[in-house]
Structure formats: C-alpha cells, structure tokens
Design an enzyme around this catalytic site. Structure first.
Site, PDB file in Angstrom:
ATOM      1  N   ASP A  89      19.402  -5.527  -0.507  1.00  0.00           N
ATOM      2  CA  ASP A  89      18.715  -4.244  -0.723  1.00  0.00           C
ATOM      3  C   ASP A  89      18.678  -3.417   0.551  1.00  0.00           C
ATOM      4  OD1 ASP A  89      16.934  -6.558  -0.165  1.00  0.00           O
ATOM      5  OD2 ASP A  89      15.425  -5.010   0.129  1.00  0.00           O
ATOM      6  N   ASP A 131       0.810  -1.224   0.000  1.00  0.00           N
ATOM      7  CA  ASP A 131       0.000   0.000   0.000  1.00  0.00           C
ATOM      8  C   ASP A 131       0.843   1.273   0.000  1.00  0.00           C
ATOM      9  OD1 ASP A 131       1.056  -0.080   2.529  1.00  0.00           O
ATOM     10  OD2 ASP A 131      -0.864  -0.085   3.590  1.00  0.00           O
TER      11      ASP A 131
END
Ligand code: AMP
Ligand code: MG
Length: 491
Positions: free
Chosen positions: A249, A122
C-alpha cells in the site's frame, strides 16, 4: 476566478473506488511553510495559497470550488500480511490539477480527519512526521528522484494523542497519483475483475499513455510499472535511502517514492541497515529493497492476471516475462549509477569488481556512504585529497589499495580530472537529510515552536549537489556514527 483549477478524474471511476468525505475542520490553522514554486507550477497563486483563504483550505476548514474530496479505497500487504481493507484513513484527496509540465497531479491533505477507512485511528497527523515528510520528500525531489511533493504544511492548533500529546499538523501532498499496488489488490481480493480493469485503464491513460495503443496494453502496463520501480529502487540505493515500510500500500504504480514514515538515510554503509523500530527482522533493510520491490510487483502482477491473457497459463507466462525484466532493469540502473558515482561514463565488463570491492570495504570499515562518494570527487581531481577519503575508513590502507585500481580505470577513460570531478559532483550529493539534523529540526519545532532549523535545512537540501561552505555542519556525520538511530511509523 477559481483559486485552484481542479480537473478531477478519479472521482469518475465507480463509486466503490472511494468514499466521498470532506476534511474535518481544525481549531486554529497556521501556515508553517508553503512551496511557492510548486504552487505556481500547479496553476495556484502562491500569494493566495499563503493568505487566509488558502490556509483555511490547506487546513481542511474550507473546501475550494471545484474540489470533490474523497478518501480512496485500497488494500495492502503489511510486512507480508494481507489486509483486505486499508484505504485513506487520514488523508483526503481534494482533487486533481494539470501541472505546467502537462501531467496530472493529485492534491491531497494528509492528517485531514477521520474517514470511513480510519479504523481505530484519529485521522490526524503529528507535527513531527509532517515536517519529516515535507523535508525528506523535497530533498528527494532536489536529488532528482521521483517522489511525491510537499505543497504546504499547516499547524492545526490542536493536539494529537500518541504516546504523549503532540502538536497536530496537516501536510498538503502532491503526487502523480495516489494509486498503489494495494489499490489493485483491494479489487482483486474481492474478485472484482471489472474494477481491476477500470483501474488499469485509468492508470494506463494517466501514467503510461504510450502503453495504451500497443497490442497488449495491460502487459505493457505491468512492464511500465516494473521498469519505473526498478529505476526508482536503484536511485534510492545510490543515495543511501531506506524507505522503511515498503508495504504494497506504500508503493505507487506511477513510480514515485511515496509515504515517508520511518524512512532514513544511511550514515555508515551497511546493506543490513534498518531504522524502523517495527522492522525487527530487517524485511525492509537497505539492501533488501530491490527484492522487496520485486515481491510487491509480483503481487501487482497477480491482480492483473485476468487481463493479461484469455487462458491462465498464458497469463502467468506473460506475468513472469514482465517480472523477469525487473532484475536486468535494476542492475542496469544501479550499476550505471555506481559507475557515474565513480566518474566512469559507463559501466564496463570488469567494473563489477571495482564497485563491489569499494562497497565491501566501506561496509567492513564503517565508511560514511555520502561522504565517501563526495570526497572521491575531490580525490578524482587531486590525489592529495585522498586523505579526506582515507579518514572515513577504519583501516585506511583498504582504501589505498582500491584507489590504485580506480585511478587505473579512470586513466583508461582519458577524461581530464577536472571534468571527471565535475561530473561526479553532479551525482554524489554533499547534502542529504542527515538523521541527527532531521531529529534536531523536529525537536526544535515540536518542543520550542522554532521553525528556523526546518527553514534552514530545507534551503540547504534544495541544492544537494552544491558545496555550501556556510552550511558544512549539515554534511557532517553524527558523533555516535548513527548506527543506533531509530525511526517510528508516522502515525
Ligand atoms: P501507513 O503506515 O502510514 O502507510 O498507513 C497504513 C494505514 O493506516 C493506511 O490505511 C492509513 O490511512 C492508516 N492510518 C495511519 N495512521 C492513521 C491515523 N492516525 N488515523 C487513521 N488511519 C491511519
Ligand atoms: Mg501508507
């Protein structure tokens, strides 16, 4: 006058490095906390930042003049599995400013809404993880460990849906850059050597300028990242920090601690400690962190191979030479740090037995990591203070036997006990973000909108090396011992 003196460089890289995307506005922004000192150091007026226009900007409801908001592309190995496209799925880089120290910094809004990299997410952040990152990153900074910083936290007035509906928030994060090992992997995985070169040139100029002018700049770049990562992981171990999700990452090529998701600090010393609920196999356990850092750096080296030498064999040789420096660099930083924690100005031949035996006895006797070293400061000054250290060991006689050897070694240094204790107190924190206090702080904020505990804990942790008798409870261990503590990824 512009409110924020932006000077953006990442957006001058090719278009395929990012997606231009403004933050998505939120319903009812309200400032939770603002880091006035950091704002001032970034050339931002703290009063403006805490005022209505500043809070609108921090929430993503307005884009300040000079900002050029983007979501950056990156890939990454998550728990060993390569994901070719991750990217900023819930963060927007507003732009860069020059800090008072002369170095460039990113200003990023984390939780600023969906981006082209959001996948099924989201794009938002819940209040709890935002407060955790704010508090722990600022605690790390105060401990003297390279880290991203927290500039501000803003409540959105909206709910985010996780297992339950939770209050939402946005964290304004400041970093030397947000370039990760995974950023290099993103382009290397696509065979885009020109992009890898452009990224390497950017990182050289920005983070390793001294390496730009040597004969083999890209080798020097790899050397530089290896050296900073070795120092960083050593610094983590020396304060009992478990990052928790050392995916490629989540490893900054600038050498800062980044992405405070399931991170936590050791209570009892045990190298096998993991806190993260998703780290079932202990891949990112406390004691695994040096090995994982090297694994991640090996992934970085692979992406740089085409730049390291003309022919592949020479490139591999150069990469291996750079990676081989990780072990010695880490050992030097870690052992030097352990020596200082024990009041020894330098780590000498033979000290390995002293440091290793202490740690082995701490592990066998469930001794609290932070308290053991802090109380050793008192013991260095007054042998009567041994009682406080002994109390931390299941079998206190194990400490007694070790302490005899430690005192002999200290005597050889010939430093006076008060000076030794003072030096030790400067490297052995009294206060770390204790997990049970962090949880209580989050519960107060999320369940009762009470930010008092956050404010108090943040203030205490800004002076980790000072005894603060009025706040002694924040130094205490949890009644449970803390071994059952679990953290969850901050999504
Ligand atoms: P992390 O585990 O926080 O390092 O995130 C891994 C990846 O998932 C990154 O690409 C994030 O941008 C992305 N991500 C995490 N949480 C969300 C979210 N709520 N919405 C969109 N992307 C997310
Ligand atoms: Mg991340």
């Amino acid at each position: 006058m512009t409110a924020i003196p932006f000077d953006n460089s990442y957006v001058r890289l090719p278009d395929r490095f990012f997606a231009r995307r403004a933050p998505t506005p939120v319903a009812a922004p309200r400032l939770i906390h603002m880091n006035g000192d950091l704002a001032a150091n970034l050339g931002v007026d703290p009063d403006w930042l805490a005022g209505p226009a500043g809070v609108e900007m921090l929430a993503g409801n307005s884009v300040p003049e000079g900002a050029d908001p983007i979501a950056a592309a990156y890939a990454g190995h998550q728990f060993g599995n390569f994901v070719p496209k991750l990217g900023d799925g819930r963060a927007v880089l507003l732009g860069e400013v020059i800090h008072r120290d002369g170095q460039r910094r990113d200003i990023q809004l984390k939780g600023a809404g969906p981006t082209p990299f959001s996948r099924r997410g989201d794009g938002r952040a819940a209040l709890g993880p935002v407060l955790r990152e704010y508090l722990v990153s600022e605690a790390m900074a105060a401990l003297g460990i390279p880290t991203t910083r927290a500039l501000a936290a803003v409540a959105t007035g909206e709910r985010v849906v996780r297992e339950t509906r939770l209050p939402g928030a946005v964290l304004a994060r400041v970093a030397a850059s947000h370039i990760r090992v995974g950023t290099f992997q993103y382009f290397a995985a696509r065979g885009d050597v020109e992009a890898v070169r452009a990224l390497a040139d950017h990182v050289l100029a920005r983070h390793y300028p001294e390496a730009s002018s040597v004969e083999h700049p890209y080798r020097a770049l790899l050397d530089g990242v290896v050296a900073r990562q070795a120092d960083l992981v050593a610094a983590w171990l020396l304060v009992g920090f478990v990052h928790g999700v050392m995916n490629t990452d989540n490893m900054s090529v600038a050498g800062e601690t980044i992405d405070y998701g399931p991170c936590a600090f050791l209570d009892a010393y045990d190298p096998h400690t993991t806190f993260s609920s998703i780290d079932a196999h202990g891949r990112y356990a406390y004691g695994q962190q040096p090995g994982i850092a090297l694994w991640n750096l090996t992934r970085l080296a692979e992406t740089l191979l085409p730049l390291l030498a003309e022919d592949e064999e020479a490139a591999v040789e150069a990469a291996e030479a750079a990676l081989a420096r990780f072990g010695p660099g880490f050992e030097a930083a870690y052992h030097g740090g352990l020596a200082r924690k024990l009041g020894l100005p330098a780590y000498r031949d033979g000290d390995a037995a002293l440091t290793d035996d202490l740690l082995a006895q701490m592990a066998a006797n469930r001794a609290d990591f932070t308290l053991t070293f802090r109380r050793l400061c008192d013991a260095a000054e007054r042998p009567q203070a041994d009682a406080g250290v002994r109390d931390l060991f299941v079998d206190p006689t194990k400490y007694d036997a070790w302490a005899v050897r430690w005192r002999e070694r200290l005597a050889n240094e010939g430093r006076n006990p008060a000076a030794t204790a003072t030096a030790m107190r400067a490297v052995n924190p009294a206060f770390i973000p204790r997990n049970h206090h962090v949880e209580a702080m989050i519960a107060a904020a999320v369940e009762r909108s009470d930010f008092g505990p956050f404010e108090e804990l943040l203030a205490v942790l800004s002076r980790p090396y000072d005894d603060q008798p009025a706040h002694a409870r924040y130094a205490e261990v949890p009644e449970s011992g803390g071994a059952d503590y679990r953290t969850f990824c901050g999504t």
